[in-house]
Design an enzyme around this catalytic site. Structure first.
Site, PDB file in Angstrom:
ATOM      1  N   PRO A 186      50.718  -4.472 -15.327  1.00 52.54           N
ATOM      2  CA  PRO A 186      50.088  -4.026 -14.779  1.00 52.54           C
ATOM      3  C   PRO A 186      49.522  -3.496 -14.118  1.00 52.54           C
ATOM      4  CG  PRO A 186      50.856  -6.472 -15.089  1.00 52.54           C
ATOM      5  CD  PRO A 186      51.526  -5.218 -15.690  1.00 52.54           C
ATOM      6  N   GLY A 220      48.919  -1.896 -10.188  1.00 50.29           N
ATOM      7  CA  GLY A 220      49.055  -2.358  -8.957  1.00 50.29           C
ATOM      8  C   GLY A 220      49.993  -4.114  -8.520  1.00 50.29           C
ATOM      9  N   GLY A 233      53.482  -4.052  -8.523  1.00 51.69           N
ATOM     10  CA  GLY A 233      54.354  -3.933  -8.427  1.00 51.69           C
ATOM     11  C   GLY A 233      55.403  -3.875  -9.140  1.00 51.69           C
ATOM     12  N   LEU A 234      54.987  -3.269 -10.470  1.00 54.24           N
ATOM     13  CA  LEU A 234      55.700  -3.512 -11.695  1.00 54.24           C
ATOM     14  C   LEU A 234      55.936  -1.970 -11.695  1.00 54.24           C
ATOM     15  CD1 LEU A 234      55.401  -6.258 -14.153  1.00 54.24           C
ATOM     16  CD2 LEU A 234      57.069  -5.906 -13.217  1.00 54.24           C
ATOM     17  N   GLY A 235      56.006  -0.798 -10.778  1.00 56.16           N
ATOM     18  CA  GLY A 235      55.765   0.531 -10.909  1.00 56.16           C
ATOM     19  C   GLY A 235      55.406   1.829 -12.422  1.00 56.16           C
ATOM     20  N   SER A 236      53.827   1.176 -12.220  1.00 54.15           N
ATOM     21  CA  SER A 236      53.113   1.500 -13.157  1.00 54.15           C
ATOM     22  C   SER A 236      52.868   2.924 -12.368  1.00 54.15           C
ATOM     23  CB  SER A 236      51.482   0.284 -13.048  1.00 54.15           C
ATOM     24  OG  SER A 236      51.110   0.033 -12.009  1.00 54.15           O
ATOM     25  N   SER A 237      52.630   3.089 -11.242  1.00 53.08           N
ATOM     26  CA  SER A 237      52.489   4.676 -10.896  1.00 53.08           C
ATOM     27  C   SER A 237      53.208   5.493 -11.832  1.00 53.08           C
ATOM     28  CB  SER A 237      52.380   4.686  -9.522  1.00 53.08           C
ATOM     29  OG  SER A 237      53.224   4.476  -8.617  1.00 53.08           O
ATOM     30  N   ALA A 238      54.836   5.031 -11.394  1.00 48.52           N
ATOM     31  CA  ALA A 238      55.677   5.733 -12.016  1.00 48.52           C
ATOM     32  C   ALA A 238      55.749   6.093 -12.711  1.00 48.52           C
ATOM     33  CB  ALA A 238      57.256   5.894 -10.860  1.00 48.52           C
ATOM     34  N   ASP A 261      62.107   3.577  -7.981  1.00 49.30           N
ATOM     35  CA  ASP A 261      60.717   4.042  -9.032  1.00 49.30           C
ATOM     36  C   ASP A 261      61.024   5.181 -10.078  1.00 49.30           C
ATOM     37  OD1 ASP A 261      60.246   1.929  -7.499  1.00 49.30           O
ATOM     38  OD2 ASP A 261      57.694   1.818  -7.577  1.00 49.30           O
TER      39      ASP A 261
END
Length: 321
Positions: free
Chosen positions: A101, A103, A105-110, A152
């Protein structure tokens, strides 16, 4: 030819925010992944599509501009920055799929950044190793966010459970930590860059108060490492609860995050805390027992994922037609 790469999301057990100031942190890769596919473009344009996230954009990798055809921009900035830094600007088609998901906090962008770079290097037949990949991905995140922890991108690259020391050395905690946990995440997305800036402002205006909190979080992380290596689940949970209180004192909690934390503890989680930058996003609840009860209770108000740590980091390959 198509280059394909995937990278896991991550969750932070200990060290959010304090890691920015040189304190240690512990984070683990989770069994949710982002997958990036890159191939030649047929229409002389660079196109980014994601059917999972329901967006499509035409990218100008030289000027770092894009035309959004549908969806929300969010994650596009990371892909565009990666292409601007490391691509030769030839037209390509990029497909992104992810069950992390955005945004939360699970490091989606990283995960997306790491997978994009790994696919890009495969596409250009550039040799790379995990350390260089993690470093390059961190440069991308730092450029987009202004300030970013290397944690991350390290976790999304290497996988497993990682301890980042004060000296920035990496230690893979080789222990079979299979205890399941629930991730609860709100519909309000956290803004990592903003939260990091807010904590810095708080620290600068109240150094005698906030500096000891940052230091305490470092000591807590080291205690957490010992507990993990001893497989002391109850101690890990106790330290998670303390860590949440310290994060709350830094001003990064919200009513929604606190609600999820206390609901999880009420239903049997041995420990629950914010994971990630806060200000929205997610919590992690360690559930050796009663995972279904915890998940059901949180899901009455917010979104949940049941997950575990995974040792699998980034993977990449080239597929020839």
């Amino acid at each position: 030819m198509q280059a394909i790469a995937s990278a896991p999301g991550k969750t932070i057990l200990f060290g959010e925010h304090s890691v920015v100031y040189g304190e240690p942190a512990i984070a683990g890769a989770v069994d949710k992944r982002a997958i990036v596919k890159i191939k030649n473009s047929n229409n002389n344009k660079t196109i980014l599509r994601s059917f999972d996230l329901n967006f499509e954009a035409e990218l100008n990798t030289q000027s770092k501009k894009y035309i959004l055809k549908r969806g929300k921009p969010g994650i596009i900035r990371y892909i565009l920055e990666a292409l601007n830094m490391f691509h030769d600007h030839s037209p390509i088609e990029i497909t992104l799929s992810s069950n992390i998901p955005i945004g939360s906090g699970l490091g989606s962008s990283a995960a997306v950044t790491v997978a994009t770079l790994a696919a890009l290097y495969r596409y250009h037949n550039i040799r790379f190793n995990k350390q260089s990949l993690a470093n390059d991905a961190h440069k991308v995140e730092e450029s987009v966010q202004g300030i970013a922890s290397p944690l991350d991108t390290l976790v999304c690259t290497y996988g497993g459970l990682i301890y980042l020391s004060r000296r920035k050395t990496i230690e893979n905690l080789r222990i079979n930590f299979n205890t399941p946990f629930v991730i609860g995440f709100t519909s309000k997305h956290g803004n990592t860059g903003k939260m990091v800036r807010d904590v810095r402002n708080l620290k600068d205006s109240n150094p005698k108060i906030i500096n000891p909190l940052i230091s305490a979080m470092g000591h807590l992380t080291n205690s957490g490492k010992v507990a993990i290596l001893n497989n002391n689940i109850s101690k890990i949970g106790e330290l998670m609860n303390i860590n949440h209180g310290l994060l709350d004192a830094l001003g990064v909690s919200t009513a929604e995050l606190s609600r999820m934390v206390y609901l999880a503890r009420k239903k049997g989680a041995v420990g629950a805390k914010i994971t990630g930058a806060g200000g929205g996003g997610s919590i992690i609840a360690l559930c050796p027992e009663n995972i279904n009860d915890v998940a059901e209770e949180i899901s009455k108000y917010d979104n949940i994922l049941k997950t575990r740590f995974t040792r699998k980091g980034v993977s990449s390959k080239v597929k020839w037609y």
